[in-house]
Design a protein around this motif. Sequence first.
Motif, PDB file in Angstrom:
ATOM      1  N   THR A 244       0.833  -1.204   0.000  1.00 21.10           N
ATOM      2  CA  THR A 244       0.000   0.000   0.000  1.00 21.10           C
ATOM      3  C   THR A 244       0.865   1.249   0.000  1.00 21.10           C
ATOM      4  OG1 THR A 244      -1.780  -1.135   1.177  1.00 21.10           O
ATOM      5  CG2 THR A 244      -1.763   1.266   1.295  1.00 21.10           C
ATOM      6  N   ALA A 245       1.949   1.230   0.769  1.00 19.72           N
ATOM      7  CA  ALA A 245       2.861   2.383   0.789  1.00 19.72           C
ATOM      8  C   ALA A 245       3.516   2.582  -0.570  1.00 19.72           C
ATOM      9  CB  ALA A 245       3.922   2.181   1.880  1.00 19.72           C
ATOM     10  N   VAL A 246       3.796   1.480  -1.289  1.00 18.79           N
ATOM     11  CA  VAL A 246       4.330   1.603  -2.646  1.00 18.79           C
ATOM     12  C   VAL A 246       3.337   2.346  -3.539  1.00 18.79           C
ATOM     13  CG1 VAL A 246       4.929   0.321  -4.740  1.00 18.79           C
ATOM     14  CG2 VAL A 246       5.827  -0.414  -2.548  1.00 18.79           C
ATOM     15  N   ALA A 247       2.051   2.017  -3.393  1.00 17.27           N
ATOM     16  CA  ALA A 247       1.022   2.688  -4.192  1.00 17.27           C
ATOM     17  C   ALA A 247       1.014   4.188  -3.913  1.00 17.27           C
ATOM     18  CB  ALA A 247      -0.344   2.077  -3.903  1.00 17.27           C
ATOM     19  N   VAL A 248       1.238   4.569  -2.651  1.00 12.98           N
ATOM     20  CA  VAL A 248       1.316   5.992  -2.299  1.00 12.98           C
ATOM     21  C   VAL A 248       2.499   6.642  -3.014  1.00 12.98           C
ATOM     22  CG1 VAL A 248       1.694   7.622  -0.409  1.00 12.98           C
ATOM     23  CG2 VAL A 248       0.185   5.656  -0.069  1.00 12.98           C
ATOM     24  N   ALA A 249       3.646   5.947  -3.004  1.00 11.90           N
ATOM     25  CA  ALA A 249       4.833   6.479  -3.685  1.00 11.90           C
ATOM     26  C   ALA A 249       4.576   6.657  -5.174  1.00 11.90           C
ATOM     27  CB  ALA A 249       6.028   5.543  -3.450  1.00 11.90           C
ATOM     28  N   LYS A 250       3.864   5.707  -5.777  1.00 12.32           N
ATOM     29  CA  LYS A 250       3.552   5.823  -7.202  1.00 12.32           C
ATOM     30  C   LYS A 250       2.576   6.964  -7.458  1.00 12.32           C
ATOM     31  CE  LYS A 250       4.604   1.272  -9.036  1.00 12.32           C
ATOM     32  NZ  LYS A 250       5.531   1.821 -10.030  1.00 12.32           N
ATOM     33  N   ASP A 251       1.610   7.144  -6.547  1.00 10.63           N
ATOM     34  CA  ASP A 251       0.656   8.254  -6.698  1.00 10.63           C
ATOM     35  C   ASP A 251       1.366   9.609  -6.661  1.00 10.63           C
ATOM     36  OD1 ASP A 251      -1.430   6.499  -6.908  1.00 10.63           O
ATOM     37  OD2 ASP A 251      -2.087   6.703  -4.821  1.00 10.63           O
ATOM     38  N   ARG A 252       2.494   9.655  -6.001  1.00 12.87           N
ATOM     39  CA  ARG A 252       3.270  10.900  -5.920  1.00 12.87           C
ATOM     40  C   ARG A 252       4.156  11.114  -7.149  1.00 12.87           C
ATOM     41  NH1 ARG A 252       5.389  10.073   0.310  1.00 12.87           N
ATOM     42  NH2 ARG A 252       3.367  10.389   1.365  1.00 12.87           N
TER      43      ARG A 252
ATOM     44  N   ASP B 204       1.160   4.711   6.294  1.00 13.14           N
ATOM     45  CA  ASP B 204       0.323   5.432   7.246  1.00 13.14           C
ATOM     46  C   ASP B 204      -0.877   4.548   7.568  1.00 13.14           C
ATOM     47  OD1 ASP B 204      -1.324   7.071   8.670  1.00 13.14           O
ATOM     48  OD2 ASP B 204      -1.271   8.751   7.264  1.00 13.14           O
ATOM     49  N   PRO B 205      -1.096   4.194   8.853  1.00 10.45           N
ATOM     50  CA  PRO B 205      -2.234   3.323   9.208  1.00 10.45           C
ATOM     51  C   PRO B 205      -3.577   3.840   8.716  1.00 10.45           C
ATOM     52  CG  PRO B 205      -0.752   3.556  11.077  1.00 10.45           C
ATOM     53  CD  PRO B 205      -0.267   4.520  10.031  1.00 10.45           C
ATOM     54  N   VAL B 206      -3.682   5.153   8.504  1.00 11.79           N
ATOM     55  CA  VAL B 206      -4.938   5.700   7.990  1.00 11.79           C
ATOM     56  C   VAL B 206      -5.245   5.095   6.619  1.00 11.79           C
ATOM     57  CG1 VAL B 206      -6.096   7.814   7.226  1.00 11.79           C
ATOM     58  CG2 VAL B 206      -4.715   7.828   9.307  1.00 11.79           C
ATOM     59  N   ARG B 207      -4.200   4.819   5.843  1.00 11.24           N
ATOM     60  CA  ARG B 207      -4.406   4.234   4.526  1.00 11.24           C
ATOM     61  C   ARG B 207      -5.058   2.863   4.625  1.00 11.24           C
ATOM     62  NH1 ARG B 207      -3.976   6.688  -0.382  1.00 11.24           N
ATOM     63  NH2 ARG B 207      -3.152   4.765  -1.261  1.00 11.24           N
ATOM     64  N   ARG B 208      -4.728   2.107   5.692  1.00 11.27           N
ATOM     65  CA  ARG B 208      -5.345   0.798   5.859  1.00 11.27           C
ATOM     66  C   ARG B 208      -6.850   0.936   6.035  1.00 11.27           C
ATOM     67  NH1 ARG B 208      -3.278  -0.939  10.575  1.00 11.27           N
ATOM     68  NH2 ARG B 208      -1.315  -1.652   9.652  1.00 11.27           N
ATOM     69  N   LEU B 209      -7.254   1.936   6.800  1.00 13.03           N
ATOM     70  CA  LEU B 209      -8.683   2.185   6.986  1.00 13.03           C
ATOM     71  C   LEU B 209      -9.337   2.608   5.675  1.00 13.03           C
ATOM     72  CD1 LEU B 209      -8.556   4.125  10.390  1.00 13.03           C
ATOM     73  CD2 LEU B 209      -9.126   1.717  10.013  1.00 13.03           C
ATOM     74  N   GLU B 210      -8.620   3.429   4.902  1.00 14.18           N
ATOM     75  CA  GLU B 210      -9.166   3.863   3.614  1.00 14.18           C
ATOM     76  C   GLU B 210      -9.360   2.675   2.684  1.00 14.18           C
ATOM     77  OE1 GLU B 210      -6.457   6.721   2.114  1.00 14.18           O
ATOM     78  OE2 GLU B 210      -7.047   8.307   3.512  1.00 14.18           O
ATOM     79  N   ILE B 211      -8.367   1.781   2.676  1.00 11.68           N
ATOM     80  CA  ILE B 211      -8.449   0.619   1.795  1.00 11.68           C
ATOM     81  C   ILE B 211      -9.593  -0.295   2.234  1.00 11.68           C
ATOM     82  CG2 ILE B 211      -7.264  -1.506   1.134  1.00 11.68           C
ATOM     83  CD1 ILE B 211      -4.662   0.136   1.212  1.00 11.68           C
ATOM     84  N   ALA B 212      -9.705  -0.505   3.555  1.00  7.63           N
ATOM     85  CA  ALA B 212     -10.801  -1.330   4.058  1.00  7.63           C
ATOM     86  C   ALA B 212     -12.143  -0.722   3.668  1.00  7.63           C
ATOM     87  CB  ALA B 212     -10.696  -1.470   5.576  1.00  7.63           C
ATOM     88  N   SER B 213     -12.223   0.607   3.759  1.00  3.53           N
ATOM     89  CA  SER B 213     -13.454   1.290   3.387  1.00  3.53           C
ATOM     90  C   SER B 213     -13.749   1.122   1.902  1.00  3.53           C
ATOM     91  CB  SER B 213     -13.349   2.772   3.745  1.00  3.53           C
ATOM     92  OG  SER B 213     -14.502   3.474   3.342  1.00  3.53           O
ATOM     93  N   ARG B 214     -12.688   1.190   1.077  1.00  4.92           N
ATOM     94  CA  ARG B 214     -12.873   1.028  -0.366  1.00  4.92           C
ATOM     95  C   ARG B 214     -13.311  -0.393  -0.701  1.00  4.92           C
ATOM     96  NH1 ARG B 214     -10.508   4.870  -3.746  1.00  4.92           N
ATOM     97  NH2 ARG B 214     -10.083   3.311  -5.329  1.00  4.92           N
ATOM     98  N   VAL B 215     -12.740  -1.377   0.004  1.00  4.22           N
ATOM     99  CA  VAL B 215     -13.147  -2.766  -0.226  1.00  4.22           C
ATOM    100  C   VAL B 215     -14.614  -2.951   0.138  1.00  4.22           C
ATOM    101  CG1 VAL B 215     -12.812  -5.148   0.536  1.00  4.22           C
ATOM    102  CG2 VAL B 215     -10.832  -3.709   0.051  1.00  4.22           C
TER     103      VAL B 215
ATOM    104  N   PHE C 123     -18.902   7.379  -4.794  1.00  4.62           N
ATOM    105  CA  PHE C 123     -18.776   5.993  -5.264  1.00  4.62           C
ATOM    106  C   PHE C 123     -18.260   5.849  -6.691  1.00  4.62           C
ATOM    107  CE2 PHE C 123     -23.193   7.077  -6.295  1.00  4.62           C
ATOM    108  CZ  PHE C 123     -23.340   6.593  -7.587  1.00  4.62           C
ATOM    109  N   ILE C 124     -18.372   6.891  -7.511  1.00  8.64           N
ATOM    110  CA  ILE C 124     -17.902   6.772  -8.891  1.00  8.64           C
ATOM    111  C   ILE C 124     -16.391   6.532  -8.963  1.00  8.64           C
ATOM    112  CG2 ILE C 124     -17.566   8.033 -11.055  1.00  8.64           C
ATOM    113  CD1 ILE C 124     -20.325   6.851 -10.745  1.00  8.64           C
ATOM    114  N   PRO C 125     -15.537   7.241  -8.178  1.00  7.55           N
ATOM    115  CA  PRO C 125     -14.093   6.949  -8.249  1.00  7.55           C
ATOM    116  C   PRO C 125     -13.761   5.499  -7.918  1.00  7.55           C
ATOM    117  CG  PRO C 125     -14.476   9.047  -7.130  1.00  7.55           C
ATOM    118  CD  PRO C 125     -15.806   8.406  -7.280  1.00  7.55           C
ATOM    119  N   ILE C 126     -14.485   4.919  -6.948  1.00  6.45           N
ATOM    120  CA  ILE C 126     -14.237   3.519  -6.590  1.00  6.45           C
ATOM    121  C   ILE C 126     -14.724   2.600  -7.705  1.00  6.45           C
ATOM    122  CG2 ILE C 126     -14.820   1.690  -4.946  1.00  6.45           C
ATOM    123  CD1 ILE C 126     -14.926   3.874  -2.800  1.00  6.45           C
TER     124      ILE C 126
END
Length: 577
Positions: free
Chosen positions: A291-299, A308-319, A371-374
């Motif tokens: 997930t952190a790699v994905a953040v680096a690529k987004d940058r 960042d643990p917040v990203r884990r919550l975001e991913i869980a929410s997206r799932v 929901f459209i971005p997801i």
Amino acid sequence: MAERRGRTRGGSAERATRELVADDFRVLLDKSPDPVVLTDGRVLHYVNDAARKFLGLGPEDGHADIDPQALLPARERGVVARAFQDLDAGRPFIGEVTLERSDGAKVAFAAVVHECTGDDDERRLFAATFRDLSARKAYELELKSSLFVEELTGLANRRQFVEQLGRRLQQVAESDDRLGLIAIDVDRFKSLNDSLGPSAGDRLLIAIADRIQLAVRTSDLVARLSGDEFVVLCHRIEPGRLEEIAGRIREALALPFSVARRKLTVAVSQGLVEHAEGHAEPESVLQDAITAVAVAKDRGGDQIAVFDPVRRLEIASRVDMEQELRRALQEEEFELAYQKEVWLRTGDLVCLEALIRWRHPRNGLVPPDEFIPIAESTGLISPIGDWVFAEVCRQLKEWESEGLHGMCVSVNVSPRQLVEADFAKRLERMCGRFDVRPNQINLEITESMMTDGSRAFLKRVRDLRDAGFTMIMDDFGTGYSSLSQLRSLPFSVLKIDKAFVLNIVEREQDRLMVDAMVRMAHALGRVVVAEGVESQEHVEILLEASCDIAQGWFYGRPVSAREISAEFGPAKEPDDG
């Protein structure tokens, strides 16, 4: 004295052999490829040819003075006690033992020991057979290597990495040790591989793997997960040290590679996770690093990002959202609202834009920007888009039956839909199914999608236009299209993004921008729609700029199909009753 004791033991051994082993059975034992011995636990009474070879004995050498326990390495002596436990219980001993050959080599054997004491024997006698396990052990080692080693690079594979990570996590839970993970992904490797070819691409991956190993500590475990994805497990990591190791990896990989007679440079995105507690599963810690790699690529890539643990919550929410969207499709929880587009000079209806809404059974009406971005990122936008188009066709047919003739609806098209080779044919089939003419439907494509510029992409846009759909460039002004592109693109309508319209009253710069865009569009023979019209002042400025069509809250918010029917349907006769 020693000589006499040796002769006595030897004589005793020979008598025991004559009594317990018949000549024909002895011949059979001597020909056995597996070592066989007869012993009382203190000396060897009989050894067959295979055992003599193992012990380094010649045909004339005696064996009676050999202590069988001396054949066992010191750490294997406990096997004797285990063997006697079984033999004393009246059952043979079956197990694996390691014996030491005369040349000092240690060999693993499968051993079977039976008691063969006769009624007139003064001491207990045991027959032991041994089967060499060397070949099997070598095969097991080779098999284990194939299961745990990645074939191309020789690094640990994902299976071994996860297993080692699990062990480290258990150790961390029982100590103050800290471990860290570095996930590594080669930026734009697919383009490199396509350019080089698969063989040279493999050589590049091998060279990358070698450099990563040289850049990390000898105690760190490097693995290749798949493709161009690598990961490093660092244990006993001090605070700040993980970033230092990642920096060394980045520097090592930044040096040019020589592959296929070409000098290549690569950049990598790295994701870091520091973990000091043992409560997480190996796969979840690994996923955090990815997930952190994905953040680096987004940058933009060539970056090092710390998880960042917040990203884990975001991913869980997206799932969770993805699963909810799948259910919503099955349960038909989506609905459409329609917003008017009118001629600026007359206020007459030109068209309606279909806007999707999600009526969630618990959360109520969910706006599309949630929901459209997801849906886009998961690929669900394609079936959702198909539902929108089919619903628009069905509604147009229903309005026709109600007497609302010549209605027109605009539908937004996503990038994922447009790259589907059969997209145009699919829309044509849906129009045919509902007996709707393609010219009753406008397809809106954002200007930013035009930056693709590929021939295949433009061909699909032209296919849609040629099928009879009106093509609209949405969010005009935000995608940086060049004048030459606009001239050749198959759009008959340009829709100015509301970001330029909302502030045209207060900001002269925005007003001038809108005026320039209208003039340019008209010079190219395009019709212009302005979004975000919310006041009479907006209307007046747009009229002065000679804009053609307006859309916004000034003319009405999005409403249901039933409200459209009530507003534009034929006047009903009064009820005489």
